[in-house]
Design an enzyme around this catalytic site. Structure first.
Site, short mmCIF file in Angstrom:
data_model
loop_
_atom_site.label_atom_id
_atom_site.label_comp_id
_atom_site.label_asym_id
_atom_site.label_seq_id
_atom_site.Cartn_x
_atom_site.Cartn_y
_atom_site.Cartn_z
N ASP A 4 -15.62 -3.50 -0.71
CA ASP A 4 -15.21 -3.13 0.64
C ASP A 4 -16.46 -2.96 1.49
OD1 ASP A 4 -12.60 -3.00 -0.37
OD2 ASP A 4 -12.87 -0.92 -0.97
N ASP B 277 0.85 -1.18 0.00
CA ASP B 277 0.00 0.00 0.00
C ASP B 277 0.89 1.24 0.00
OD1 ASP B 277 -2.09 -1.73 0.14
OD2 ASP B 277 -2.68 -1.23 2.19
#
Length: 236
Positions: free
Chosen positions: A127, A8
Site C-alpha cells: 500500500d 470490505d
C-alpha cells in the site's frame, strides 16, 4: 487478467471507504449476499478484507470467510493478520490466498516463515502513499519506499502482490497505471487496487501486462458491469 471483486467488511457490514478513511463509509449490506452477487456474475476470485482487523489489529472474520468460500469461488483475504496463527486460521477457514501488509514490513522474519510454509498462498500487500509504504490500515507510513519493499518481497519468495495507491482508493479517480506497471517490474504478479473507474482502466492495465485488478466502487455503483468485464478480460 483476473478480476477480484472486493468485499470490505467493517463491523460485520460490506462497505466501501473513501481513501481508506473510517469516517467516509458507504454501507452495502450483508457481506455474504454481496459475495453471492459477484459469484453469480462470474467472479473468478473474491477479495475479502477485514477493515476492523486492519484498523484495530485483530481480525475476526474467519467465520464469514468460511461461508463465502462455500460459494465455490476462491477467496483472497487480508486485514489484521499479524501472527502465524492468524494466517493459519484464515487459510483453514477457506482462503485460497492471504494478503499480508503491516506484518510484511514490521516483522520480516515472520513474513519469511509463512512464505516458506505456505508459498504462493501468501500475498504481499503493498500500500503506497506518496511512494512510501503505508501500514496499520493506512494510518501510518513505514520508513520504506513501496517499490523497494516490492523488490524485497519478491527476493524473499513472494509471487503475488496487491498494490494499492491509497490516495486513489474508493475515489474512482483513475488507476495509478505508471506506479502499477513499475511495481510489476519487481517480478511480482501484481493485482492493481485503488481508483479503477471503468473498462478503459482495465484495458490499460491488461495492455501493460498487469496480472489482476481489485474492483470496488466501480462495480458497486455499476460503472463497470462485472459479468461483461470478466468475459472481456478472459479474452486474449
Amino acid at each position: 487478467m483476473v478480476l477480484f471483486p472486493a468485499i470490505d467488511i467493517l463491523e460485520g457490514r460490506a462497505v466501501r471507504l473513501l481513501y481508506g478513511k473510517k469516517d467516509a463509509v458507504t454501507d452495502y449490506g450483508d457481506p455474504l449476499k454481496r459475495a453471492k452477487m459477484w459469484a453469480d456474475q462470474g467472479a473468478e476470485f473474491l477479495h475479502v478484507v477485514d477493515l476492523s482487523g486492519a484498523f484495530g489489529g485483530k481480525s475476526a472474520i474467519d467465520e464469514t470467510v468460511e461461508k463465502i468460500a462455500r460459494l465455490g469461488v476462491p477467496v483472497q483475504s487480508g486485514g489484521g493478520l499479524r501472527t502465524e496463527e492468524d494466517i493459519r486460521r484464515r487459510i483453514e477457514a477457506g482462503a485460497e490466498r492471504v494478503v499480508l501488509g503491516t506484518v510484511c514490513a514490521e516483522n520480516p522474519e515472520l513474513f519469511c516463515t509463512v512464505l516458506r510454509r505456505w508459498g504462493n498462498k501468501i500475498v504481499a500487500g503493498i500500500d503506497a502513499h506518496g511512494g512510501m509504504l503505508a501500514v496499520r490500515g493506512w494510518t501510518a507510513c513505514a520508513q520504506k519506499e513501496a517499490f523497494a519493499f516490492g523488490r524485497e518481497a519478491r527476493a524473499l519468495g513472494a509471487e503475488y502482490a496487491v498494490y494499492t495507491d491509497v490516495s486513489r482508493d474508493g475515489a474512482m479517480s483513475g488507476v495509478d497505471l505508471e506506479g502499477t506497471a513499475k511495481m510489476a517490474e519487481t517480478g511480482l504478479k501484481i493485482v492493481a487496487s485503488g481508483g479503477i473507474r471503468d473498462m478503459d482502466d482495465l484495458r490499460a492495465l491488461r495492455q501493460r501486462g498487469v496480472y489482476g485488478a481489485v474492483l470496488g466502487r466501480s462495480i458497486y455503483t455499476g460503472a463497470i458491469n462485472l459479468a461483461e468485464a470478466v468475459a472481456e478480460m478472459k479474452q486474449c
